[in-house]
Design a protein around this motif. Structure first.
Motif, PDB file in Angstrom:
ATOM      1  N   ALA A  90     -64.987 -23.678 -63.059  1.00 61.62           N
ATOM      2  CA  ALA A  90     -65.334 -23.407 -61.659  1.00 61.62           C
ATOM      3  C   ALA A  90     -65.763 -24.689 -60.952  1.00 61.62           C
ATOM      4  N   GLN A  91     -66.387 -25.607 -61.684  1.00 62.80           N
ATOM      5  CA  GLN A  91     -66.878 -26.844 -61.084  1.00 62.80           C
ATOM      6  C   GLN A  91     -65.828 -27.956 -61.086  1.00 62.80           C
ATOM      7  N   SER A  92     -64.717 -27.734 -61.757  1.00 68.95           N
ATOM      8  CA  SER A  92     -63.664 -28.743 -61.807  1.00 68.95           C
ATOM      9  C   SER A  92     -63.081 -28.935 -60.420  1.00 68.95           C
ATOM     10  N   LEU A  93     -62.821 -30.172 -60.085  1.00 66.04           N
ATOM     11  CA  LEU A  93     -62.230 -30.478 -58.790  1.00 66.04           C
ATOM     12  C   LEU A  93     -60.710 -30.412 -58.824  1.00 66.04           C
ATOM     13  N   ALA A 142     -54.365 -34.760 -55.173  1.00 68.28           N
ATOM     14  CA  ALA A 142     -54.846 -35.313 -56.441  1.00 68.28           C
ATOM     15  C   ALA A 142     -53.753 -36.212 -57.000  1.00 68.28           C
ATOM     16  N   ARG A 143     -54.171 -37.244 -57.725  1.00 67.83           N
ATOM     17  CA  ARG A 143     -53.205 -38.184 -58.288  1.00 67.83           C
ATOM     18  C   ARG A 143     -53.805 -38.840 -59.515  1.00 67.83           C
ATOM     19  N   GLY A 144     -52.956 -39.529 -60.252  1.00 66.52           N
ATOM     20  CA  GLY A 144     -53.467 -40.221 -61.420  1.00 66.52           C
ATOM     21  C   GLY A 144     -52.380 -40.941 -62.178  1.00 66.52           C
ATOM     22  N   GLN A 145     -52.774 -41.407 -63.334  1.00 67.58           N
ATOM     23  CA  GLN A 145     -51.856 -42.133 -64.205  1.00 67.58           C
ATOM     24  C   GLN A 145     -52.206 -41.799 -65.642  1.00 67.58           C
ATOM     25  N   SER A 170     -60.267 -34.322 -53.602  1.00 67.82           N
ATOM     26  CA  SER A 170     -61.440 -34.280 -52.742  1.00 67.82           C
ATOM     27  C   SER A 170     -62.023 -35.652 -52.474  1.00 67.82           C
ATOM     28  N   GLY A 171     -61.469 -36.686 -53.100  1.00 65.20           N
ATOM     29  CA  GLY A 171     -62.007 -38.027 -52.921  1.00 65.20           C
ATOM     30  C   GLY A 171     -63.184 -38.318 -53.827  1.00 65.20           C
TER      31      GLY A 171
END
Length: 121
Positions: free
Chosen positions: A34-37, A74-77, A98-99
């Protein structure tokens, strides 16, 4: 990957993300999720990046794939940080839409005798 396997993988990733991002605390899995963004589509993009790496012929330590989810920004590597026998260790850096501060997660996949890649850590 079956829907239940995908959900389990998402739950493992969310749990690992929460554990790696914050001091250890006794929290139920439902609260962690629930707290995961991150949203389900974010996990799908992360898993697709992992699959692109372990599915590539001749993948080497240092190989990486970027991912993004335009719906959530959302993004990533994901990067291959080590090879251990028939296993690959992936280091993730993921930026929630969400930054918020980036999260770092390590996951390990090993190739089974049947040729399937399985999450082991």
């Amino acid at each position: 990957m079956t829907k239940s396997a995908a959900l389990l993988s998402a739950l493992v990733f969310a749990t690992a993300s929460a554990v790696c991002a914050a001091p250890l605390a006794a929290k139920p899995l439902s609260r962690i999720l629930a707290q995961s963004l991150f949203k389900p589509g974010d996990f799908d993009a992360m898993r697709a990046a992992e699959a692109a790496l372990y599915g590539a012929a001749g993948v080497k330590t240092g190989s990486s794939v970027k991912w993004s989810n335009p719906e959530t920004t959302a993004r990533g590597q994901v990067k291959v940080t080590a090879q251990q026998g028939n296993c690959l260790v992936f280091g993730h850096i993921a930026y929630p839409g969400s930054g918020a501060q980036p999260m770092q997660v390590v996951r390990k996949f090993c190739k089974s005798a049947t040729g399937k890649w399985l999450l082991v850590d």
